[in-house]
Design a protein around this motif. Sequence first.
Motif, PDB file in Angstrom:
ATOM      1  N   ALA A 272       0.743  -1.198  -0.204  1.00 28.90           N
ATOM      2  CA  ALA A 272      -0.050   0.030   0.065  1.00 28.90           C
ATOM      3  C   ALA A 272       0.906   1.241   0.074  1.00 28.90           C
ATOM      4  O   ALA A 272       0.501   2.248  -0.367  1.00 28.90           O
ATOM      5  N   ALA A 273       2.209   1.058   0.548  1.00 31.26           N
ATOM      6  CA  ALA A 273       2.913   2.370   0.310  1.00 31.26           C
ATOM      7  C   ALA A 273       3.525   2.457  -0.687  1.00 31.26           C
ATOM      8  O   ALA A 273       4.467   3.402  -1.039  1.00 31.26           O
TER       9      ALA A 273
ATOM     10  N   THR B 133       4.161   3.524  -4.901  1.00 28.12           N
ATOM     11  CA  THR B 133       3.609   4.328  -5.724  1.00 28.12           C
ATOM     12  C   THR B 133       3.198   3.810  -7.158  1.00 28.12           C
ATOM     13  O   THR B 133       2.128   4.073  -7.690  1.00 28.12           O
TER      14      THR B 133
ATOM     15  N   GLN C  75       6.545   8.668  -2.051  1.00 29.17           N
ATOM     16  CA  GLN C  75       5.620   7.490  -1.999  1.00 29.17           C
ATOM     17  C   GLN C  75       4.190   7.610  -0.993  1.00 29.17           C
ATOM     18  O   GLN C  75       3.225   7.542  -1.564  1.00 29.17           O
TER      19      GLN C  75
ATOM     20  N   ALA D  36       2.001  10.190  -2.662  1.00 33.55           N
ATOM     21  CA  ALA D  36       1.157   9.101  -3.779  1.00 33.55           C
ATOM     22  C   ALA D  36      -0.039   8.243  -3.124  1.00 33.55           C
ATOM     23  O   ALA D  36      -0.902   8.158  -3.486  1.00 33.55           O
ATOM     24  N   HIS D  37       0.627   7.810  -2.082  1.00 34.03           N
ATOM     25  CA  HIS D  37      -0.279   6.869  -1.439  1.00 34.03           C
ATOM     26  C   HIS D  37      -1.523   7.578  -0.820  1.00 34.03           C
ATOM     27  O   HIS D  37      -2.574   7.100  -0.917  1.00 34.03           O
TER      28      HIS D  37
ATOM     29  N   ARG E 231      -3.941   8.586  -3.410  1.00 35.93           N
ATOM     30  CA  ARG E 231      -4.767   7.652  -3.665  1.00 35.93           C
ATOM     31  C   ARG E 231      -5.824   7.255  -2.648  1.00 35.93           C
ATOM     32  O   ARG E 231      -6.810   6.842  -3.139  1.00 35.93           O
TER      33      ARG E 231
END
Lengths: 463, 463
Positions: free
Chosen positions: A244-245, A247, B3, B6-7, B10
């Motif tokens: 989940a971490a 990109t 990251q 972005a996470h 999301r």
Amino acid sequence: MTQTAAHTERRHSADHLVRRLADSARLRTGAGSVPDWLAERRRSGTFEVRRIPFAELRQWSFAPGSGNLVHDSGRFFSIEGLRVRRDGAADWVQPIIHQPETGILGILAKEIDGVLHFLMQAKMEPGNIGLFQLGPTVQATRSNYTKVHRGQGTRYLEHFIGQRRGRVLTDALQSEQGDSFLRKRNRNMVVETTEDVEEHPDHRWLTLGQINELLTVDNLVNMDARTVLSCLPLPFADGPDPSAARTTAPTDWEVLSWLTELKTRHERTMTRIPLSQVDGLRRSDDEIGPADGRRASVVAASVVAGNREVTSWTQPLLAARRQGLAALVVRRTEGGVEVLVQGLTQPGTFDTVELAPTVQCVTDGYTGLDDPPPFLDHVLGAPPERVRYTALLSEEGGRFHRRDNHYLVVEADDTFSRKLPPSHRWMPLHQLKRFIALGSHVDVEARTLVACLQSLPPEQGWA
Amino acid sequence: MTQTAAHTERRHSADHLVRRLADSARLRTGAGSVPDWLAERRRSGTFEVRRIPFAELRQWSFAPGSGNLVHDSGRFFSIEGLRVRRDGAADWVQPIIHQPETGILGILAKEIDGVLHFLMQAKMEPGNIGLFQLGPTVQATRSNYTKVHRGQGTRYLEHFIGQRRGRVLTDALQSEQGDSFLRKRNRNMVVETTEDVEEHPDHRWLTLGQINELLTVDNLVNMDARTVLSCLPLPFADGPDPSAARTTAPTDWEVLSWLTELKTRHERTMTRIPLSQVDGLRRSDDEIGPADGRRASVVAASVVAGNREVTSWTQPLLAARRQGLAALVVRRTEGGVEVLVQGLTQPGTFDTVELAPTVQCVTDGYTGLDDPPPFLDHVLGAPPERVRYTALLSEEGGRFHRRDNHYLVVEADDTFSRKLPPSHRWMPLHQLKRFIALGSHVDVEARTLVACLQSLPPEQGWA
């Protein structure tokens, strides 16, 4: 207990399992005696397998009319024909194993001296290279486990079904070779017990690290063990989700949508047909196979096996003509290990398309192909320093006669093509393992390669 | 972008979708004109359906030998026989629809004045009660969408396949009625576009709230629309997992293990057989059906349809003899809404067992059953104050002749049995929705009931 406390406990329990598996994986020494033990088990009795003409098969015969190779009881399996029809493509016919029963492949786990051990079996199968290989605790057909209540069960089976079952660590239906089996699946289970368990001479407790060491040896850990091992552990939903971490990694839903697209594109109709209607087969007294000599043929074997009680039987087997290759390209990213998978259709695939290794040439072999698949040259030409895993591993010796494939894990190099064909996709290893745990999403060759990748020493950082 | 950023983006995007859907669901007014619009579309042209004898079918005929009802082109679908064999049970034979093609059921979404709208279709199907019902933007067979590149496509299809496709919000293969179809699935999609979209007279933009209002009307929202709606939204992996906070709820892996157990227990072999070999059918000039009069029979219809260009065709349909019932028992717990599901096997189920409503009596009807299923009395006898949803809803009018079922959502009362049969299990609604999003895990009756449950006004707190 409050909700939060219970949830925390559950997460701890999942994390705890991951930690306990890691502890077990660190203990790699002591595996060296296992090949000797397998040899000793073989010497302990009479074990003989030889090829025979079909006419010498007992209780197996070619059914009048259909020409299917069937058992008198109507059970076990049969070898029939399969017609595959796809939009805009010529029909494809081939022999196929029809085995509508789902068996159990189960590994029993138990903490011994504070470390998880797994009860592995010295398992004889007539088609095995070396006859004995290291198998899971239990390989039970449906016939085996449905007659348990009549008191004639498979050893240790009671830990996997019914009241005495322990804590289920993994449990899913997994496919087998889609080139040879029609929609065949087995139930893959790991169950942890806290009961006392008697160690039979054919069984031995091993740490995960010991099993992993043995995975580097050619033709030693059998397919059934590999597929069950590939299902451990289960970080999905219960535990933290490392992917989940990341990109660039696709979400699970993006992967599902991609698979849906491929399933729609590769849609086909499979029809069982009489074996006698499969064109292009060369039929002799002791072999039926494709005239092109590439794919597997049907043969027959006579088996004598046993130590105290010696039993004998005859049965058909599939003999591969060429050695196959299954290769997984891997890379390290900031977010962790990623693997390059493809969505692959095979004639007997349960649900049209499954996630498969980067390169899978197990049906026709990998040399002299008219139409070599993507990345074949990349994996065959990889310099030794990029090869992370290489071994010959056998497929299920109860159905295949001495069929082994070359399994290869290769690290992608800098020149590796960034533009992928629509059939291929990078995926975090953790995500692929979630799809394995779902069942029926990842093919047996890819599951074997995941087991191999996980078997690398922890300090290499690949799993 | 880092990251984490972005996470976070999301997750925000997934949360954002859930919020936008909630915003759209709150706008319920204005749906009242939809029945008039459907009636207007019906009056705008000539639409006639009548039952005919089989002899008047054009391009459809009973194949010599097999007696299967097939189309001259070999396409569309065929009505054949099916033999189902199970361990320890007598063989079961019945007529079945064989339709190996996967179609697309797609709803196009677009933000209009800041609110998500969905492009719904006034869709005529010959078997529909009322002829026109509210369908998804697109109902395309594979023949429809594979010929798109030749310029004869289904309207709006370009938003679901190829280069012009928008943002995919949901995409999975979903099963259809396992009592009537052999392993049939359609691809269920919701796609959001930012392009200008022309509104055709047969199509209308509606908010989720308006569609939900219409779901309370008998026989108005068609099956194809309901199944697609049931797939929204998608909290799995991308978003927060509300079920993770619940103590009593099973984990996803526990549910998968339970399903695996049921699949193993209910294992069966399905073999397509000639329709002429299905025993126990009463065959007349205009109907072929089970002599017991309970289950569906095969009939034929002549159809005239069109406004500017009038087309006519004939086709077979399945006519249900009795009205069915599909009921879901629900309850509120500290952790949220839970639903009582069962694992159900039907002859044509794609993967042996699917999650189904608490009570599903759609094949034989629900009155006068020799062996009434668990909880039937509970749902039929529920006092009005415990009935959360009740309506008659139609099944797919392209294959079924005026087949509707009674859909019922009932809140469990305090006397509700806490001891469940092994076939049944409480599950958080959120978890059931994750299994819907996976595809091929939840049957069409349960998906309809999830759409119904979600359609309840938000202030009632059921979804």
